[in-house]
Enzyme design. Structure first.
Site, PDB file in Angstrom:
ATOM      1  N   ASP A  50       5.614  -4.311   6.188  1.00 33.45           N
ATOM      2  CA  ASP A  50       6.286  -5.585   6.487  1.00 33.45           C
ATOM      3  C   ASP A  50       6.134  -6.627   5.385  1.00 33.45           C
ATOM      4  OD1 ASP A  50       3.665  -5.948   7.100  1.00 33.45           O
ATOM      5  OD2 ASP A  50       3.977  -6.547   9.188  1.00 33.45           O
ATOM      6  N   ARG A  63       0.583  -5.030  -5.213  1.00 37.82           N
ATOM      7  CA  ARG A  63       0.719  -6.231  -4.389  1.00 37.82           C
ATOM      8  C   ARG A  63       0.960  -7.358  -5.391  1.00 37.82           C
ATOM      9  NH1 ARG A  63      -0.443  -4.298   0.742  1.00 37.82           N
ATOM     10  NH2 ARG A  63      -2.130  -2.790   0.874  1.00 37.82           N
ATOM     11  N   ARG A  73     -26.888  13.197  16.098  1.00 34.00           N
ATOM     12  CA  ARG A  73     -26.788  11.796  15.678  1.00 34.00           C
ATOM     13  C   ARG A  73     -25.619  11.087  16.348  1.00 34.00           C
ATOM     14  NH1 ARG A  73     -27.491  13.062   9.291  1.00 34.00           N
ATOM     15  NH2 ARG A  73     -29.736  12.742   9.180  1.00 34.00           N
ATOM     16  N   ARG A 122     -25.335   7.008  11.784  1.00 32.31           N
ATOM     17  CA  ARG A 122     -24.814   6.967  10.410  1.00 32.31           C
ATOM     18  C   ARG A 122     -23.382   6.438  10.429  1.00 32.31           C
ATOM     19  NH1 ARG A 122     -29.437   8.116   9.574  1.00 32.31           N
ATOM     20  NH2 ARG A 122     -30.266   9.849   8.331  1.00 32.31           N
ATOM     21  N   GLY A 127     -11.503  13.306  20.175  1.00 33.95           N
ATOM     22  CA  GLY A 127     -12.388  13.263  21.346  1.00 33.95           C
ATOM     23  C   GLY A 127     -13.558  12.305  21.159  1.00 33.95           C
ATOM     24  N   ALA A 128     -13.285  11.145  20.592  1.00 28.71           N
ATOM     25  CA  ALA A 128     -14.372  10.188  20.336  1.00 28.71           C
ATOM     26  C   ALA A 128     -14.920   9.623  21.645  1.00 28.71           C
ATOM     27  CB  ALA A 128     -13.851   9.053  19.466  1.00 28.71           C
ATOM     28  N   GLY A 139       0.841  -1.199   0.000  1.00 28.98           N
ATOM     29  CA  GLY A 139       0.000   0.000   0.000  1.00 28.98           C
ATOM     30  C   GLY A 139       0.872   1.243   0.000  1.00 28.98           C
ATOM     31  N   GLY A 191      -6.760   0.399   8.771  1.00 27.48           N
ATOM     32  CA  GLY A 191      -6.007  -0.422   9.726  1.00 27.48           C
ATOM     33  C   GLY A 191      -6.667  -1.789   9.833  1.00 27.48           C
ATOM     34  N   ARG A 192      -6.168  -2.711   9.018  1.00 33.73           N
ATOM     35  CA  ARG A 192      -6.795  -4.043   8.976  1.00 33.73           C
ATOM     36  C   ARG A 192      -6.446  -4.836  10.233  1.00 33.73           C
ATOM     37  NH1 ARG A 192      -6.467  -5.809   3.240  1.00 33.73           N
ATOM     38  NH2 ARG A 192      -4.251  -5.608   3.659  1.00 33.73           N
ATOM     39  N   THR A 228       4.409   2.897   5.791  1.00 37.52           N
ATOM     40  CA  THR A 228       3.013   2.450   5.813  1.00 37.52           C
ATOM     41  C   THR A 228       2.224   3.390   6.704  1.00 37.52           C
ATOM     42  OG1 THR A 228       1.471   0.769   6.646  1.00 37.52           O
ATOM     43  CG2 THR A 228       3.662   0.722   7.585  1.00 37.52           C
ATOM     44  N   GLN A 252      -7.376   8.370   3.155  1.00 39.33           N
ATOM     45  CA  GLN A 252      -6.349   8.421   4.209  1.00 39.33           C
ATOM     46  C   GLN A 252      -4.953   8.099   3.692  1.00 39.33           C
ATOM     47  OE1 GLN A 252      -8.222   6.303   7.938  1.00 39.33           O
ATOM     48  NE2 GLN A 252      -9.275   5.704   6.073  1.00 39.33           N
ATOM     49  N   ASP A 279       2.539  -0.132  11.818  1.00 41.82           N
ATOM     50  CA  ASP A 279       2.541  -1.472  12.424  1.00 41.82           C
ATOM     51  C   ASP A 279       3.814  -2.272  12.118  1.00 41.82           C
ATOM     52  OD1 ASP A 279       2.060  -1.785   9.742  1.00 41.82           O
ATOM     53  OD2 ASP A 279       0.461  -3.261   9.979  1.00 41.82           O
ATOM     54  N   LYS A 298     -25.280  15.103  25.867  1.00 38.87           N
ATOM     55  CA  LYS A 298     -24.344  15.111  24.721  1.00 38.87           C
ATOM     56  C   LYS A 298     -25.128  15.093  23.408  1.00 38.87           C
ATOM     57  CE  LYS A 298     -19.774  13.704  25.949  1.00 38.87           C
ATOM     58  NZ  LYS A 298     -18.589  12.982  25.553  1.00 38.87           N
ATOM     59  N   VAL A 341      17.705   8.255  -4.017  1.00 40.83           N
ATOM     60  CA  VAL A 341      18.333   8.495  -5.328  1.00 40.83           C
ATOM     61  C   VAL A 341      19.426   9.560  -5.199  1.00 40.83           C
ATOM     62  CG1 VAL A 341      17.913   9.361  -7.674  1.00 40.83           C
ATOM     63  CG2 VAL A 341      16.281   7.771  -6.615  1.00 40.83           C
ATOM     64  N   ASP A 378      -0.040   2.524   8.521  1.00 46.51           N
ATOM     65  CA  ASP A 378      -0.561   1.747   9.658  1.00 46.51           C
ATOM     66  C   ASP A 378       0.293   1.804  10.925  1.00 46.51           C
ATOM     67  OD1 ASP A 378      -2.705   0.989   8.178  1.00 46.51           O
ATOM     68  OD2 ASP A 378      -1.966  -1.014   7.709  1.00 46.51           O
TER      69      ASP A 378
HETATM   70  O1  F6P Z   1      -1.306   0.263   3.432  1.00 46.35           O
HETATM   71  C1  F6P Z   1      -1.972  -0.089   4.574  1.00 46.35           C
HETATM   72  C2  F6P Z   1      -3.431  -0.260   4.276  1.00 46.35           C
HETATM   73  O2  F6P Z   1      -4.000   0.963   3.847  1.00 46.35           O
HETATM   74  C3  F6P Z   1      -4.228  -0.805   5.433  1.00 46.35           C
HETATM   75  O3  F6P Z   1      -4.606   0.157   6.378  1.00 46.35           O
HETATM   76  C4  F6P Z   1      -5.371  -1.437   4.722  1.00 46.35           C
HETATM   77  O4  F6P Z   1      -5.937  -2.450   5.502  1.00 46.35           O
HETATM   78  C5  F6P Z   1      -4.748  -1.980   3.472  1.00 46.35           C
HETATM   79  O5  F6P Z   1      -3.604  -1.194   3.237  1.00 46.35           O
HETATM   80  C6  F6P Z   1      -5.638  -1.947   2.264  1.00 46.35           C
HETATM   81  O6  F6P Z   1      -4.956  -2.534   1.208  1.00 46.35           O
HETATM   82  P1  F6P Z   1      -5.390  -2.474  -0.324  1.00 46.35           P
HETATM   83  O7  F6P Z   1      -4.793  -1.235  -0.902  1.00 46.35           O
HETATM   84  O8  F6P Z   1      -4.778  -3.691  -0.920  1.00 46.35           O
HETATM   85  O9  F6P Z   1      -6.874  -2.452  -0.362  1.00 46.35           O
END
Ligand code: F6P
Length: 329
Positions: free
Chosen positions: A112, A81, A171, A253, A194-195, A20, A179-180, A134, A261, A138, A223, A33, A136
């Site tokens: 990774d 990918r 609402r 909703r 502030g969720a 990604g 973030g999978r 990334t 993002q 992560d 609220k 470069v 994420d």
């Molecule tokens: O690059 C990270 C990410 O955006 C994750 O947050 C998300 O789960 C995944 O890639 C989505 O991947 P793809 O672009 O293959 O749909």
């Protein structure tokens, strides 16, 4: 000693982005470069990640190829990918292509999955250095990954906007962020926006009654909105909204922020980290350090062995989760 002998043979590097995309990848390409050229190395750009390597989408890069890109989101090299690269045949073929194009070392920019691909190439005798990129956050070996800062700021601004309309209409809003497997974006935005509730894939138990109770209790205290930040890894935001509306009687909703993002001009922080990390990747090669990943740890840019890095585990900090819960009361 072995490292130095290998280094003496490095004259040409290949650079690619894989997996990604993330804002700041261009700044990392530019730094890689420019530093390589300054050190007298030849640079070959590889388009579309490991897939492009297998397709031999390789071109010689000069200074001008990285002009005017530091401020741009996405990656000028493209990314993909690549299922073929997961197979040993693909890895053997990729190493042969590197040798044929006289690529002595690959600088791979990505997450990774990209690191795993680089390690597969290392096992086929190709030198590799990885740069963490990334949204994420992560990657266990490093405290920072390129793109995270831009992504959370993009998401935060979007969530602020949803909150405005959510308050006007009184609402409940479920906002799904990327973030999978990792909840860093959800945690950071949940706190920064502030969720009232933050759902992290690492902690969520799919039991909705506490959420429902929280919404009802908050409404009783006056609220006007109720923001739930839901991570992509949990997903099902639309169905969740329907169930919450049925259980609470409040209009609910779902908004899925999605790929917005991953785009946009990188923040200063992402450009800076990417620039230093890109440069560091080449410095490592010049010092004879091979098969390393660039990291930012304990306030310093550093490096780690690629196999060691891939063996590390990262976990959202319990204290930060506790704080996020305390603040959303
Ligand atoms: O690059 C990270 C990410 O955006 C994750 O947050 C998300 O789960 C995944 O890639 C989505 O991947 P793809 O672009 O293959 O749909």
């Amino acid at each position: 000693m072995v490292e130095l002998e290998i280094m003496e043979e490095i004259e040409t590097i290949g650079v690619l982005t894989s997996g990604g995309d993330s804002p700041g990848m261009n700044a990392a390409i530019r730094a890689t470069v420019r530093t390589a050229l300054a050190k007298g190395l030849k640079v070959k750009g590889i388009k579309k990640g490991w897939q492009g390597l297998l397709n031999e989408e390789i071109f010689e890069m000069e200074k001008h190829h990285v002009s005017d890109i530091i401020q741009r989101g996405g990656t000028v090299l493209g990314t993909a990918r690549c299922p073929e690269f997961i197979q040993p045949e693909g890895q053997i073929k990729a190493a042969e292509i590197c040798r044929r194009h006289q690529i002595d070392a690959i600088v791979a920019i990505g997450g990774d999955g990209t690191y795993r691909g680089a390690l597969d190439l290392v096992r086929q005798g190709v030198v590799a250095i990885c740069i963490p990129a990334t949204i994420d956050l992560d990657i266990a070996s490093t405290d920072y990954t390129i793109g995270f800062d831009t992504a959370i700021n993009t998401a935060m601004e979007a969530i602020d906007k949803v909150r405005d309309t959510s308050s006007s209409h009184e609402r409940c809003s479920i906002i799904e962020v990327m973030g999978r497997d990792a909840g860093y974006i959800a945690l950071w935005c949940g706190v920064a926006n502030g969720a009232e509730d933050i759902l992290l894939p690492e902690h969520y138990d799919y039991y909705e009654q506490p959420l429902i109770n929280n919404i009802i209790a908050n409404r009783k205290t006056g609220k006007k909105h109720h923001i739930i930040i839901n991570a992509e890894g949990i997903g099902h935001s639309d169905a969740m909204a329907r169930r919450i509306e049925a259980a609470t009687g409040l209009e609910t909703r779902a908004t899925i922020l999605g790929y917005m993002q991953r785009g946009g001009n990188p923040t200063c922080k992402d450009r800076y980290y990417a620039s230093v990390m890109g440069s560091k990747a080449i410095e490592l090669l010049c010092e004879g350090k091979i098969n390393r990943v660039v990291v930012y740890r304990n306030g310093q840019f550093d490096d780690e062995d690629i196999t060691v890095a891939l063996g590390m585990k990262k976990k959202i900090d319990d204290y930060e989760v506790e704080v996020s819960r305390l603040l959303s009361l």
